[in-house]
Motif scaffolding. Structure first.
Motif, PDB file in Angstrom:
ATOM      1  N   TRP A  40      11.149  -1.067   2.582  1.00 20.08           N
ATOM      2  CA  TRP A  40      12.552  -1.075   2.145  1.00 20.08           C
ATOM      3  C   TRP A  40      13.472  -1.427   3.310  1.00 20.08           C
ATOM      4  O   TRP A  40      14.382  -2.248   3.162  1.00 20.08           O
ATOM      5  CB  TRP A  40      12.948   0.275   1.559  1.00 20.08           C
ATOM      6  N   ARG A  41      13.248  -0.807   4.462  1.00 16.40           N
ATOM      7  CA  ARG A  41      14.140  -1.045   5.603  1.00 16.40           C
ATOM      8  C   ARG A  41      14.038  -2.485   6.109  1.00 16.40           C
ATOM      9  O   ARG A  41      15.037  -3.081   6.528  1.00 16.40           O
ATOM     10  CB  ARG A  41      13.860  -0.030   6.710  1.00 16.40           C
ATOM     11  N   ALA A  42      12.842  -3.048   6.065  1.00 16.36           N
ATOM     12  CA  ALA A  42      12.687  -4.434   6.498  1.00 16.36           C
ATOM     13  C   ALA A  42      13.427  -5.380   5.547  1.00 16.36           C
ATOM     14  O   ALA A  42      14.111  -6.317   5.985  1.00 16.36           O
ATOM     15  CB  ALA A  42      11.213  -4.797   6.569  1.00 16.36           C
ATOM     16  N   LEU A  43      13.310  -5.134   4.244  1.00 17.85           N
ATOM     17  CA  LEU A  43      14.001  -5.974   3.271  1.00 17.85           C
ATOM     18  C   LEU A  43      15.507  -5.732   3.302  1.00 17.85           C
ATOM     19  O   LEU A  43      16.295  -6.663   3.110  1.00 17.85           O
ATOM     20  CB  LEU A  43      13.434  -5.723   1.870  1.00 17.85           C
ATOM     21  N   ALA A  95       6.936  12.964  -3.445  1.00 21.02           N
ATOM     22  CA  ALA A  95       5.985  13.445  -4.459  1.00 21.02           C
ATOM     23  C   ALA A  95       5.186  12.292  -5.068  1.00 21.02           C
ATOM     24  O   ALA A  95       3.999  12.436  -5.368  1.00 21.02           O
ATOM     25  CB  ALA A  95       6.741  14.192  -5.553  1.00 21.02           C
ATOM     26  N   TYR A  96       5.841  11.153  -5.264  1.00 20.80           N
ATOM     27  CA  TYR A  96       5.190   9.996  -5.887  1.00 20.80           C
ATOM     28  C   TYR A  96       5.534   8.751  -5.068  1.00 20.80           C
ATOM     29  O   TYR A  96       6.412   7.973  -5.444  1.00 20.80           O
ATOM     30  CB  TYR A  96       5.666   9.820  -7.330  1.00 20.80           C
ATOM     31  N   PRO A  97       4.863   8.548  -3.943  1.00 21.33           N
ATOM     32  CA  PRO A  97       5.227   7.422  -3.067  1.00 21.33           C
ATOM     33  C   PRO A  97       5.183   6.089  -3.814  1.00 21.33           C
ATOM     34  O   PRO A  97       4.139   5.727  -4.373  1.00 21.33           O
ATOM     35  CB  PRO A  97       4.176   7.480  -1.967  1.00 21.33           C
ATOM     36  N   PRO A  98       6.293   5.365  -3.851  1.00 19.67           N
ATOM     37  CA  PRO A  98       6.309   4.100  -4.588  1.00 19.67           C
ATOM     38  C   PRO A  98       5.487   3.031  -3.890  1.00 19.67           C
ATOM     39  O   PRO A  98       5.362   3.017  -2.661  1.00 19.67           O
ATOM     40  CB  PRO A  98       7.793   3.722  -4.608  1.00 19.67           C
ATOM     41  N   THR A  99       4.927   2.116  -4.675  1.00 12.80           N
ATOM     42  CA  THR A  99       4.136   1.005  -4.139  1.00 12.80           C
ATOM     43  C   THR A  99       4.679  -0.327  -4.632  1.00 12.80           C
ATOM     44  O   THR A  99       3.997  -1.353  -4.527  1.00 12.80           O
ATOM     45  CB  THR A  99       2.661   1.138  -4.548  1.00 12.80           C
ATOM     46  N   LYS A 100       5.902  -0.337  -5.185  1.00 10.04           N
ATOM     47  CA  LYS A 100       6.523  -1.558  -5.695  1.00 10.04           C
ATOM     48  C   LYS A 100       7.942  -1.645  -5.159  1.00 10.04           C
ATOM     49  O   LYS A 100       8.613  -0.625  -4.984  1.00 10.04           O
ATOM     50  CB  LYS A 100       6.552  -1.547  -7.228  1.00 10.04           C
ATOM     51  N   PRO A 149       0.814  -1.214   0.000  1.00 10.59           N
ATOM     52  CA  PRO A 149       0.000   0.000   0.000  1.00 10.59           C
ATOM     53  C   PRO A 149       0.852   1.270   0.000  1.00 10.59           C
ATOM     54  O   PRO A 149       1.981   1.293   0.515  1.00 10.59           O
ATOM     55  CB  PRO A 149      -0.805  -0.117   1.301  1.00 10.59           C
ATOM     56  N   ALA A 150       0.305   2.333  -0.563  1.00 11.36           N
ATOM     57  CA  ALA A 150       0.975   3.630  -0.574  1.00 11.36           C
ATOM     58  C   ALA A 150       1.286   4.069   0.848  1.00 11.36           C
ATOM     59  O   ALA A 150       0.478   3.890   1.765  1.00 11.36           O
ATOM     60  CB  ALA A 150       0.096   4.672  -1.265  1.00 11.36           C
ATOM     61  N   GLY A 151       2.467   4.629   1.021  1.00 15.11           N
ATOM     62  CA  GLY A 151       2.892   5.109   2.323  1.00 15.11           C
ATOM     63  C   GLY A 151       3.715   4.111   3.104  1.00 15.11           C
ATOM     64  O   GLY A 151       4.286   4.454   4.144  1.00 15.11           O
ATOM     65  N   GLU A 152       3.795   2.865   2.621  1.00 20.89           N
ATOM     66  CA  GLU A 152       4.526   1.818   3.329  1.00 20.89           C
ATOM     67  C   GLU A 152       5.968   1.672   2.830  1.00 20.89           C
ATOM     68  O   GLU A 152       6.718   0.829   3.328  1.00 20.89           O
ATOM     69  CB  GLU A 152       3.807   0.477   3.158  1.00 20.89           C
TER      70      GLU A 152
END
Length: 279
Positions: free
Chosen positions: A48-51, A158-163, A40-43
């Motif tokens: 990233w930090r968990a991975l 500006a464009y929160p990634p979701t992938k 989801p957006a915002g996550e």
């Protein structure tokens, strides 16, 4: 996304990627395996930090903003020698610090070359250009670092990634060699005779140099946007000035987003997150 990272009701050897949605697998043109997922957006920062925390166990480096299919498709526009393990092996023979110094020298050449040095106004202007390329003189202007800036997150805000894409790589700079096409070749960058163009290899070598010097880690590569997480940012005036000169030489469009080299030394270099953008 189902359960949140950090919950204890899962196999400790299971990767977070297996608990995300939209898992996709693909291979690059030379057979580098890729896997991606959506969330989801915002996550994005939490994912990233968990991975990234899993990397020592999985050997998979996370980068935001890409699916495996899109990343793999882009590699088919590159010849085999310019990507994958072969490209990475060739770049290991290049001194990354020397390449960054070459970019700095080339940018200074480009800014100085066309004008008549006998003109007093040109002389003053040339002196200013030399000063802005000299870390000692930049540090004298910026003075001691009194506050740590919050960092710049230009694209991801500006464009929160979701992938998120996972690449088998020992470090972030290797991703850019193994999967070319995540960053564009910057046709709007021009240098002097020492190094007239910004090459794709330069992205790899600059990041490797900054990994070694400042702990800068690949976070989001998106054609003309680049974001890095920085684990050991410079925290003295001279170190920040040195870093800022390198950043401006690599991406002089920072003048449009942050300001001059003094602004970069104050606002970005000492921060734990860096952003670059090529217009």
């Amino acid at each position: 996304m189902g359960r949140r990272p950090g919950n204890c009701d899962h196999d400790p050897m299971e990767s977070l990627i297996e608990r995300l949605d939209g898992v996709e697998r693909a291979e690059t043109a030379v057979g580098v395996p890729l896997v991606s997922a959506t969330f989801p957006a915002g996550e994005h920062d939490r994912v990233w930090r968990a991975l990234r925390a899993e990397h020592p166990r999985t050997g998979l480096w996370p980068v935001l903003g890409w699916t495996a299919g899109d990343a793999a498709e882009g590699t088919h526009h590159w010849c085999g020698r310019s990507q994958g393990p072969a490209a990475l092996a060739a770049l290991r023979q290049v001194d990354a610090a020397e390449r960054v110094a070459l970019l700095v020298r080339s940018q200074l050449e480009e800014r100085l070359c066309p004008e008549d040095p006998s003109d007093p106004q040109v002389t003053a202007w040339r002196e200013e250009e030399f000063a802005e390329s000299d870390p000692v003189r930049v540090a004298e202007v910026t003075g001691p670092l009194t506050d740590v800036p919050p960092g710049v997150r230009r694209a991801s805000t500006a464009y929160p990634p979701t992938k998120v894409l996972l690449v088998p790589a020992a470090a972030g700079h290797e991703v850019l060699a193994l999967v070319p096409g995540l960053m564009a070749i910057m046709n709007n960058w021009s240098g002097g005779p020492a190094h007239p163009d910004l090459l794709h290899d330069d992205h790899v070598l600059v990041l490797r140099h900054w990994e070694n010097a400042w702990g800068a880690e690949l976070y989001l590569p998106d054609f003309v946007d680049l974001e890095l997480v920085v684990t050991r940012p410079p925290r003295t005036a001279l170190a920040a000035a040195t870093c800022a000169v390198e950043q401006m030489s690599y991406c002089y469009d920072l003048a449009q987003t942050l300001g001059d080299v003094y602004a970069v030394a104050r606002r970005q270099a000492p921060a734990d997150h860096w952003s670059f953008w090529w217009d």
